[in-house]
Design a protein around this motif. Structure first.
Motif, short mmCIF file in Angstrom:
data_model
loop_
_atom_site.label_atom_id
_atom_site.label_comp_id
_atom_site.label_asym_id
_atom_site.label_seq_id
_atom_site.Cartn_x
_atom_site.Cartn_y
_atom_site.Cartn_z
N ALA A 325 121.25 41.21 -47.10
CA ALA A 325 121.98 41.55 -45.87
C ALA A 325 122.61 42.93 -46.00
N LYS A 326 123.20 43.20 -47.18
CA LYS A 326 123.85 44.50 -47.39
C LYS A 326 122.84 45.65 -47.30
N GLU A 327 121.65 45.40 -47.87
CA GLU A 327 120.62 46.46 -47.86
C GLU A 327 120.13 46.74 -46.45
N ARG A 328 119.99 45.67 -45.69
CA ARG A 328 119.31 45.79 -44.39
C ARG A 328 120.27 46.22 -43.26
N ILE A 329 121.55 45.85 -43.39
CA ILE A 329 122.48 46.11 -42.28
C ILE A 329 123.46 47.21 -42.70
N GLU A 330 123.34 48.31 -41.99
CA GLU A 330 124.13 49.49 -42.32
C GLU A 330 125.62 49.20 -42.17
N ASN A 331 126.42 49.66 -43.13
CA ASN A 331 127.87 49.61 -42.99
C ASN A 331 128.40 48.18 -42.87
N LEU A 332 127.69 47.21 -43.48
CA LEU A 332 128.06 45.80 -43.32
C LEU A 332 129.38 45.48 -44.02
N ALA A 333 130.30 44.82 -43.28
CA ALA A 333 131.53 44.32 -43.90
C ALA A 333 131.29 42.84 -44.23
N ILE A 334 131.73 42.43 -45.41
CA ILE A 334 131.50 41.04 -45.80
C ILE A 334 132.81 40.34 -46.14
N THR A 335 132.89 39.09 -45.71
CA THR A 335 134.07 38.27 -46.03
C THR A 335 133.58 36.90 -46.49
N THR A 336 134.48 36.16 -47.13
CA THR A 336 134.05 34.87 -47.68
C THR A 336 135.21 33.90 -47.76
N ASP A 337 134.90 32.62 -47.99
CA ASP A 337 135.91 31.60 -48.28
C ASP A 337 135.72 31.15 -49.72
N ILE A 338 136.85 30.90 -50.41
CA ILE A 338 136.79 30.46 -51.80
C ILE A 338 137.78 29.33 -52.03
N ILE A 339 137.36 28.34 -52.77
CA ILE A 339 138.28 27.27 -53.18
C ILE A 339 138.53 27.42 -54.69
N LYS A 415 137.12 58.75 -41.58
CA LYS A 415 136.04 58.38 -40.65
C LYS A 415 136.61 58.20 -39.24
N VAL A 416 135.75 58.33 -38.25
CA VAL A 416 136.16 58.01 -36.87
C VAL A 416 135.48 56.70 -36.49
N CYS A 417 136.29 55.72 -36.07
CA CYS A 417 135.76 54.39 -35.76
C CYS A 417 135.98 54.04 -34.29
N ARG A 418 135.04 53.29 -33.76
CA ARG A 418 135.22 52.77 -32.40
C ARG A 418 136.05 51.49 -32.50
N VAL A 419 137.15 51.48 -31.77
CA VAL A 419 138.09 50.37 -31.89
C VAL A 419 138.28 49.70 -30.53
N LEU A 420 138.18 48.39 -30.49
CA LEU A 420 138.51 47.64 -29.26
C LEU A 420 140.00 47.30 -29.34
N VAL A 421 140.78 47.78 -28.36
CA VAL A 421 142.23 47.65 -28.42
C VAL A 421 142.65 46.24 -27.99
N ASP A 422 143.36 45.56 -28.90
CA ASP A 422 143.86 44.22 -28.59
C ASP A 422 145.18 44.27 -27.84
N GLY A 423 145.96 45.31 -28.06
CA GLY A 423 147.25 45.42 -27.36
C GLY A 423 148.29 46.06 -28.27
N GLY A 439 135.34 44.58 -38.00
CA GLY A 439 136.41 43.57 -38.01
C GLY A 439 137.70 44.01 -38.66
N LYS A 440 137.80 45.30 -39.02
CA LYS A 440 139.02 45.80 -39.67
C LYS A 440 140.11 46.02 -38.62
N ILE A 441 141.33 45.63 -38.97
CA ILE A 441 142.47 45.87 -38.09
C ILE A 441 142.88 47.33 -38.22
N VAL A 442 143.03 48.01 -37.07
CA VAL A 442 143.47 49.41 -37.07
C VAL A 442 144.73 49.54 -36.20
#
Ligand code: 5AD
Ligand code: SF4
Length: 473
Positions: A325-339, A415-423, A439-442
């Motif tokens: 997934a990392k190779e194929r999708i440019e600029n991929l952010a990854i998150t996970t759950d761990i117990i 970097k310049v990022c496109r951000v969807l403003v939540d409020g 998915g990063k908070i800015v």
């Protein structure tokens, strides 16, 4: 194919709105104001989505809404069962509510719904020791809330509906969305995986996929209402379609969603690694609206623990898929759950969780100390590590991950990022908050009129959990 609640049944339930409106009109005539409702959500995004439907049903039935428990005539706690601390917190909140009901507002109606109360032993505890509660119903009964509420207004006893079924699908429940620019869309319900620690399959029933026509119609309607970002929800979205008569999978579905005019961003969660594969990776890479963001829970780094958890993949298989997934999708952010601290986890197994974290370099992790859930296979297993050791391990893991998260965020500076403003930011009125496609908070200075809009933000500072910036010219 999944059982759909038929039109006659939905119409029968709808009949109760009129009866509730009559009751509420009588209340208004007596008190000079409408009944006020408050819905409090615990747990995951699916619950957030259910709560939007609960508010939708209540609005349809003639309620106003308030934000303080003390002012509410009707309080609904939409509960979570995934870990003990979630349940403890809810029982703490119930204690506060009971106090308000006893001392200040004996007419208050208390409703508990969602995953926690679907468990028989919890329903029994409520029946025996929490008589001030008026109505209790599980996830399967959600669509019947108007009927259950009406019955509870006309009953002296607690009304309880936690019938244990495999679950069905109810379409067209009224909905009151939290945000105008982004929305959750459930694509499937339930889970068939039975990971040995998890209560979800017991409380939310078997996997059932919504028909693509229903999903697409909902998304088109959202787009027409001005929503531009949607998050497709399912306990295990990679199983989408397996139970449908037609030949369709999640990769096909997101390609269709990608074509909906007006939608600009598509996110989804949660993917199970065992079913995550190239078809979805290709669809993610090829669909321009699908955000470069992947939540792929690995839960544990050692093959022994993964097997004991019944996860049905190995560490090597997980990493191979993630790397693809990392190779194929440019600029991929990854998150996970761990117990941390699954009963059979030994110290050397835990060390493998740390090495996996170092190898994968997640942007962020959601980590939990194992919590015993009544009725699950893991509840019968003896714990190898002491609670003290589990907590030590947990802290070590967070320390390591914080470093990685900060490093990954620092790579955004400049970097310049496109951000969807939540409020507006909750902590600083002069700042806006929004998210990048990853998915990063800015946080950045700006005017609240930008809420719901996309803006270009230059990142100037990185912290472990969020980024700071200024609007680019
Ligand atoms: N104890 C701790 N964490 C759990 N999760 C699910 N069940 C438990 C449990 N019994 C975590 C898993 C899952 C996330 C939603 O919650 O990591 O991915
Ligand atoms: Fe629980 Fe596993 Fe199903 Fe996720 S996939 S809801 S962890 S049983």
């Amino acid at each position: 194919m999944a059982n759909y609640i038929n039109n006659e049944e939905m119409a029968r339930v709808s009949g109760f709105y009129e009866l509730l409106r009559e009751e509420n009109a009588a209340f208004e005539a007596e008190h000079g104001r409408r009944r006020r409702a408050l819905v409090e959500t615990h747990g995951c995004q699916q619950n957030e989505n259910d709560s939007e439907r609960i508010r939708g049903m209540l609005k349809e039935a003639g309620y106003d809404f308030c934000t303080e428990l003390e002012q509410a005539d009707l309080v609904v706690f939409n509960t979570c069962a995934v870990r003990e601390n979630a349940e403890d917190k809810i029982f703490g909140r119930i204690g506060i509510l009971k106090h308000i009901k006893e001392k200040e507002n004996p007419d208050m109606t208390i409703v508990l719904c969602g995953c926690m109360v679907q468990q028989e032993h919890i329903a029994e505890k409520i029946r025996k020791t929490h008589r001030q509660i008026d109505l209790v119903f599980g996830p399967h009964a959600l669509y019947r809330m108007p009927e259950l509420l009406y019955r509870s207004y006309n009953s002296r006893k607690t009304v309880i509906d936690i019938e244990n079924t495999d679950g069905a699908i109810a379409e067209d429940i009224p909905v009151m969305r939290d945000a105008a620019h982004k929305a959750w869309v459930s694509v499937m319900y339930g889970c068939n995986n039975f990971c040995t620690y998890c209560i979800v399959p017991y409380v939310r029933g078997r996997e059932r996929s919504r028909k693509k026509e229903c999903i697409l119609a909902e998304i088109k309607e959202l787009a027409a209402d001005g929503v531009t970002e949607i998050t497709l929800l399912g306990q295990n979205v990679n199983s989408y379609g397996k139970d449908l008569d037609e030949d369709i999978d999640f990769a096909d579905l997101i390609r269709m969603v990608n074509k909906v005019d007006g939608i600009e961003r598509i996110r989804f969660m949660t993917s199970h690694p065992k079913d995550f594969g190239e078809r979805l990776i290709d669809a993610m890479a090829e669909c321009e609206k699908v955000c470069p963001q992947l939540h792929l829970p690995f839960q544990a780094g050692s093959d022994k623990v993964l097997a004991d958890m019944n996860r049905r993949y190995t560490r090597a298989e997980y990493l191979e898929k993630l790397n693809k997934a990392k190779e194929r999708i440019e600029n991929l952010a990854i998150t996970t759950d761990i117990i941390v601290g699954f009963p059979t986890e030994r110290q050397e197994d835990f060390e493998e969780t740390l090495t996996l974290l170092k190898e994968a370099e997640f942007d962020m992790i959601f980590s939990f100390i194992y919590s015993k859930r009544v009725g699950t296979p893991a509840a019968e297993m003896e714990s190898v590590l002491s609670e003290e050791q589990k907590h030590k391990n947990f802290e070590r893991m967070l320390e390591l991950q914080n470093e990685i998260s900060r490093k990954k965020n620092e790579a955004y500076v400049g970097k310049v990022c496109r951000v969807l403003v939540d409020g507006e930011s909750k902590t600083d009125k002069d700042m806006l908050t929004g998210r990048t496609d990853t998915g990063k908070i800015v946080n950045f200075p700006g005017d609240s009129s930008l809420e719901g809009k996309y803006v270009e933000v230059e990142i100037t500072k990185a912290q472990t959990w969020s980024l700071y910036g200024k609007m680019a010219d």
